[in-house]
Design a protein around this motif. Structure first.
Motif, PDB file in Angstrom:
ATOM      1  N   PHE A  13       3.958  -0.867   3.650  1.00 14.76           N
ATOM      2  CA  PHE A  13       3.554   0.494   3.267  1.00 14.76           C
ATOM      3  C   PHE A  13       4.744   1.238   2.685  1.00 14.76           C
ATOM      4  N   ASN A  47       0.830  -1.196   0.000  1.00 11.43           N
ATOM      5  CA  ASN A  47       0.000   0.000   0.000  1.00 11.43           C
ATOM      6  C   ASN A  47       0.870   1.254   0.000  1.00 11.43           C
ATOM      7  N   GLY A  48       0.270   2.361  -0.325  1.00 13.57           N
ATOM      8  CA  GLY A  48       0.906   3.666  -0.319  1.00 13.57           C
ATOM      9  C   GLY A  48       0.008   4.620  -1.073  1.00 13.57           C
ATOM     10  N   LYS A  52       3.961   1.634  -5.859  1.00 18.10           N
ATOM     11  CA  LYS A  52       3.423   0.323  -5.464  1.00 18.10           C
ATOM     12  C   LYS A  52       3.504  -0.703  -6.587  1.00 18.10           C
ATOM     13  N   GLU A 109      -1.718  -5.215  -4.428  1.00 22.88           N
ATOM     14  CA  GLU A 109      -1.221  -3.847  -4.292  1.00 22.88           C
ATOM     15  C   GLU A 109      -2.266  -2.835  -4.734  1.00 22.88           C
ATOM     16  N   THR A 125       1.451  -6.630   5.901  1.00 24.10           N
ATOM     17  CA  THR A 125       1.180  -5.343   5.265  1.00 24.10           C
ATOM     18  C   THR A 125       2.475  -4.563   5.099  1.00 24.10           C
ATOM     19  N   VAL A 134       7.486  -0.915   6.822  1.00 21.90           N
ATOM     20  CA  VAL A 134       7.402   0.413   6.216  1.00 21.90           C
ATOM     21  C   VAL A 134       8.679   0.684   5.432  1.00 21.90           C
ATOM     22  N   PRO A 150      -2.545   3.768   8.025  1.00 20.86           N
ATOM     23  CA  PRO A 150      -1.929   2.552   7.474  1.00 20.86           C
ATOM     24  C   PRO A 150      -0.423   2.498   7.680  1.00 20.86           C
ATOM     25  N   GLU A 151       0.231   3.652   7.647  1.00 18.48           N
ATOM     26  CA  GLU A 151       1.683   3.636   7.826  1.00 18.48           C
ATOM     27  C   GLU A 151       2.068   3.181   9.224  1.00 18.48           C
ATOM     28  N   HIS A 183       6.238   4.783   1.809  1.00 19.48           N
ATOM     29  CA  HIS A 183       6.059   6.180   2.210  1.00 19.48           C
ATOM     30  C   HIS A 183       6.666   7.139   1.198  1.00 19.48           C
ATOM     31  N   SER A 228       1.241  -0.658   9.721  1.00 20.97           N
ATOM     32  CA  SER A 228       1.799  -1.656   8.813  1.00 20.97           C
ATOM     33  C   SER A 228       2.906  -2.465   9.475  1.00 20.97           C
TER      34      SER A 228
END
Length: 425
Positions: free
Chosen positions: A347, A224-225, A231, A329, A345, A399, A392-393, A349, A396
């Motif tokens: 993430f 995710n991001g 991604k 993704e 998960t 990261v 989410p960050e 950034h 997760s």
């Protein structure tokens, strides 16, 4: 991580020496010279094979072997140079704690001569010659210990095959002397020495994700991001990495599961409409994730929306068995009802200034300058809302700071923890 370098055509500009040495040899033999491309094409092969491939049939390589070696070594001592940026590369890799090793088809004497001439001996913990072995794969098998994370970097098919034989990733140096048509089998392909650092960083991250998720029996990894965080590119690169380890995997792109435009834009508030209705999460669960959690495998076609035509006309085939790792993704991903199906998960950034910069490069050429306003007024507010509501960050497992795409960093935003894992909150 163990980084196994080929020498000729990867670190050392061998052609400058070998072309001169071959020309001197042919002058001494009073025979017609061969084209330079025939010489460079055979660089990286063992000397016997190299000479056999370029000499006319009436001259046997064993008759001129020693003389060629003398001429080649003379050229190395007098004119041998590295590719630009190699010393800076080696210094950075060593400073990051990587173990550097040379594995070359050249003799140990030749390897040591090149390293001494170019002043890079100190960067390598060991050197290996494949001259007395069947191939480089056999040598690398002896180098690796206890499944240590490793990568092979080289410019010829023998390097790529050696990595594949040992189930580790490879980086093909296209600036070298290998056959371009053969290097497509590499895990990753680079055009310049300066590209190596970024790929080594990614591979190190991929090993960490694999060790802390797949090696622990986790099967479904969410990536995710925010928009343009990388991604899709990251997921495809990770998929290639897993394939190099002989780990079967498949990718699910959440973008393939958009709802029709009339639902995505339903209501007076376009931000709320997109936030709640952009994706058909139920379809992903009903068609794929749900059956997988119960049956452990699926083999089917799924009908998805074509975003360009706004019609359901795209069939995507999924063949997933109990040994397949699923990489899913997309944006707005780490929330219910999807979250409970994700074992790990990840993430990526980046900040929103970087989003706009990347969008300018990626989307404006296709959609025009007006797309910047649409991003600022719709997509960024949607994603800010998602970040604030679901965090989410912070939640997760892993990261990655992807602000600098060419230099990703692991765990940079794990709230000060050294370990890349955070407990979900």
């Amino acid at each position: 991580m163990i980084i196994i370098f080929d020498l000729d055509g990867t670190l050392f500009q061998t052609a400058l020496c070998d072309i001169a040495a071959v020309n001197h040899l042919f002058d001494e033999l009073a025979i017609e010279k061969v084209d330079d491309t025939a010489i460079t094409y055979n660089i990286g092969k063992k000397t016997f094979e190299f000479l056999t491939n370029i000499l006319p049939p009436h001259i046997k390589q064993q008759d001129v072997y020693d003389r060629f070696r003398e001429l080649e070594q003379k050229e190395v001592r007098e004119n041998g140079i590295l590719f630009p940026g190699v010393i800076e590369l080696l210094e950075e890799l060593v400073s990051k704690g990587h173990t550097l090793i040379i594995c070359s088809n050249g003799s140990s004497e030749y390897i040591e001569l090149v390293l001494k001439k170019t002043g890079i001996t100190k960067y390598f913990s060991n050197i290996y010659s494949a001259k007395e072995a069947n191939n480089k794969g056999e040598v690398i098998r002896k180098i690796l210990d206890n499944n240590s994370p490793a990568v092979v970097i080289g410019d010829t098919l023998s390097d790529i095959e050696a990595a594949a034989e040992n189930n580790i990733p490879s980086i093909a140096a296209m600036y070298g002397y290998g056959n371009i048509n053969e290097l497509g089998a590499a895990t990753y392909i680079i055009q310049n020495v300066t590209d190596i650092i970024g790929y080594v960083n990614r591979i190190e991250i991929f090993y960490a994700i694999t060790d802390r998720s797949i090696r622990k029996g986790k099967k479904v990894i969410g990536i995710n991001g925010v928009d343009t965080s990388g991604k899709t590119v990251f997921t495809k690169a990770y998929s290639k990495f897993l394939s190099s380890l002989k780990i079967k995997n498949t990718i699910i792109h959440i973008d393939d599961y958009h709802n029709p435009a009339e639902l995505r834009c339903k209501g007076d508030n376009e931000i709320e409409a997109y936030y709640h209705n952009a994706f058909n999460y139920d379809q992903v669960i009903d068609e794929i994730l749900g059956p997988l959690s119960e049956l452990k495998s699926i083999n089917k076609d799924v009908l998805c929306l074509n975003l360009d035509t706004n019609k359901y006309e795209n069939f995507i085939h999924y063949n997933i068995d109990e040994n397949t790792i699923v990489l899913i993704e997309g944006v707005l991903l780490f929330r219910e009802p999807l979250l409970k199906y994700l074992d790990t998960t990840v993430f990526l950034h980046i900040d929103f200034d970087e989003v706009l910069r990347r969008m300018q490069v990626r989307d404006v050429p296709k959609y025009g300058e007006g797309f910047i306003k649409k991003y600022a007024n719709k997509y960024i507010p949607v994603q800010r809302k998602y970040l604030e509501e679901y965090r989410p960050e912070q939640r997760s497992d892993i990261v990655i700071n992807n602000q600098d795409y060419f230099n990703p960093r692991l765990g940079a935003y794990c709230e000060g923890k050294d370990d890349i894992y955070n407990n979900r909150k």
